[in-house]
Design a protein around this motif. Structure first.
Motif, short mmCIF file in Angstrom:
data_model
loop_
_atom_site.label_atom_id
_atom_site.label_comp_id
_atom_site.label_asym_id
_atom_site.label_seq_id
_atom_site.Cartn_x
_atom_site.Cartn_y
_atom_site.Cartn_z
N THR A 2 -6.95 -14.98 -28.39
CA THR A 2 -6.13 -15.76 -27.48
C THR A 2 -6.36 -17.25 -27.71
N GLU A 5 -9.66 -18.36 -26.17
CA GLU A 5 -10.83 -18.03 -26.97
C GLU A 5 -11.01 -19.02 -28.10
N SER A 133 -3.65 -23.26 -23.94
CA SER A 133 -3.82 -22.35 -22.82
C SER A 133 -3.69 -23.09 -21.50
N SER A 203 -9.34 -13.90 -14.96
CA SER A 203 -9.57 -12.46 -14.79
C SER A 203 -9.31 -11.96 -13.37
N VAL A 269 -13.09 -14.46 -20.09
CA VAL A 269 -12.22 -13.85 -21.09
C VAL A 269 -12.56 -12.38 -21.27
N ALA A 272 -11.28 -10.40 -18.32
CA ALA A 272 -9.83 -10.30 -18.42
C ALA A 272 -9.44 -9.20 -19.42
N ALA A 273 -10.11 -9.19 -20.56
CA ALA A 273 -9.80 -8.17 -21.57
C ALA A 273 -10.10 -6.77 -21.04
N LEU A 277 -5.78 -7.98 -18.86
CA LEU A 277 -5.07 -9.21 -18.49
C LEU A 277 -5.01 -10.18 -19.67
N ASP A 278 -4.01 -11.05 -19.66
CA ASP A 278 -3.87 -12.08 -20.67
C ASP A 278 -4.40 -13.39 -20.11
N ASP A 280 -4.45 -16.28 -21.28
CA ASP A 280 -3.61 -17.44 -21.60
C ASP A 280 -2.47 -17.62 -20.59
N ARG A 281 -2.18 -16.56 -19.84
CA ARG A 281 -1.06 -16.61 -18.90
C ARG A 281 -1.52 -16.16 -17.51
#
Length: 293
Positions: A2, A5, A133, A203, A269, A272-273, A277-278, A280-281
């Motif tokens: 992303t 990241e 981001s 997240s 991050v 979120a993963a 979830l993304d 970046d958004r």
């Protein structure tokens, strides 16, 4: 990978460059003895909190931090320092416009093609730390690194710790936690606030942040198995043992606190993963808050 990241991984290089540029920008930054207010919104406000505590604690002069929308216009300052990644945030631009001709202002921004370039008296541009981001990582920490270097408080060891934060695994069981509390003392309270914000943005995590000594005055009641408490800097005596006694996971910050923030960014991050979830958004968020007239 992303955008966030990629951007958080570039922080050691950005910090090295910012520290090298600090001397050349010293004329635009607060001078010793000035009474200074530092303002920002969101992440920038939390970096303002950290710098204000660092500057006043190092004997450079009275320094306050405010959300730009909450600036106390009845107080007199020699300079107002604004942190704004986008250079377009309405509250920051409105404040700088109101202060024009009355109070000396400086802005630190990532984008030289924005209105802040003309509304502030002096501007420091960190365009190499700009981000794609929505979630801020490297601009915030690079701006704070510039200001730490300006105070003579940055060393190469901080960059080395950032590389360690990026190159080592997160503590076992941390990503699986359902609640996160971040604690700080002095200048690291702002970093704890920012760590909590990163977790919420990227997240959608349940996170809180407090001055470490305040944690025992109520917030510790939520700590239990499946929650984590992360200390930025040296912990008050006995606090780690109290947290462990609740069944919660205690994370001791052994690196420079700014490098610990990098670890918290990585956690955001990773969570979120794990939740699909993304980062970046982030939900309901945009790169800059621009309010219609």
């Amino acid at each position: 990978m992303t955008h966030v990241e990629d951007e958080l991984n570039s922080q050691p290089a950005c910090w090295t460059r910012a520290a090298a540029e600090a001397t050349g920008l010293s004329g635009a930054l607060p001078e010793p003895g000035e009474r200074v207010a530092v303002v920002g919104c969101g992440t920038s406000y939390f970096m303002a909190q950290s710098f204000a505590a660092l500057r006043e604690g190092s004997g450079r002069g009275e320094t306050d931090a405010f959300a730009a929308s909450e600036f106390p216009h009845g107080r007199r300052y020699d300079r107002v320092l604004a942190l704004t990644r986008s250079g377009t945030t309405t509250e920051v631009l409105d404040l700088l416009g109101e202060l024009k001709g009355r109070t000396r202002t400086t802005a630190i921004t990532a984008d030289p093609d924005t209105p802040v370039m003309t509304v502030a008296d002096e501007v420091a541009v960190l365009d190499y730390a700009d981000e794609r981001s929505v979630v801020q990582t490297r601009f915030a920490t690079t701006a704070l690194t510039l200001l730490r270097a300006h105070l003579g408080l940055h060393t190469d060891a901080v960059v080395a710790d950032a590389r360690t934060a990026l190159g080592t695994d997160l503590p076992e069981g941390l990503v699986e936690c359902g609640q996160f509390t971040f604690l700080g003392r002095g200048w690291t309270v702002g970093l704890a606030n920012e760590a909590g914000l990163k977790m919420r943005e990227a997240s959608l995590s349940w996170t809180e942040a407090y001055p470490a000594m305040e944690y025992r005055h109520g917030p510790i009641s939520i700590t239990t198995s499946g929650s984590a408490t992360w200390m930025f800097g040296e912990a008050p005596q006995g606090l780690a043992e109290q947290v462990r006694a609740t069944g919660g996971l205690w994370i001791e910050g052994r690196l420079d606190p700014l490098a610990e923030l990098v670890r918290a960014q990585r956690l955001a991050v990773a969570v979120a993963a794990a939740r699909g979830l993304d980062p970046d958004r982030p939900r309901h968020l945009t790169r800059s808050v621009i309010l219609a007239p």
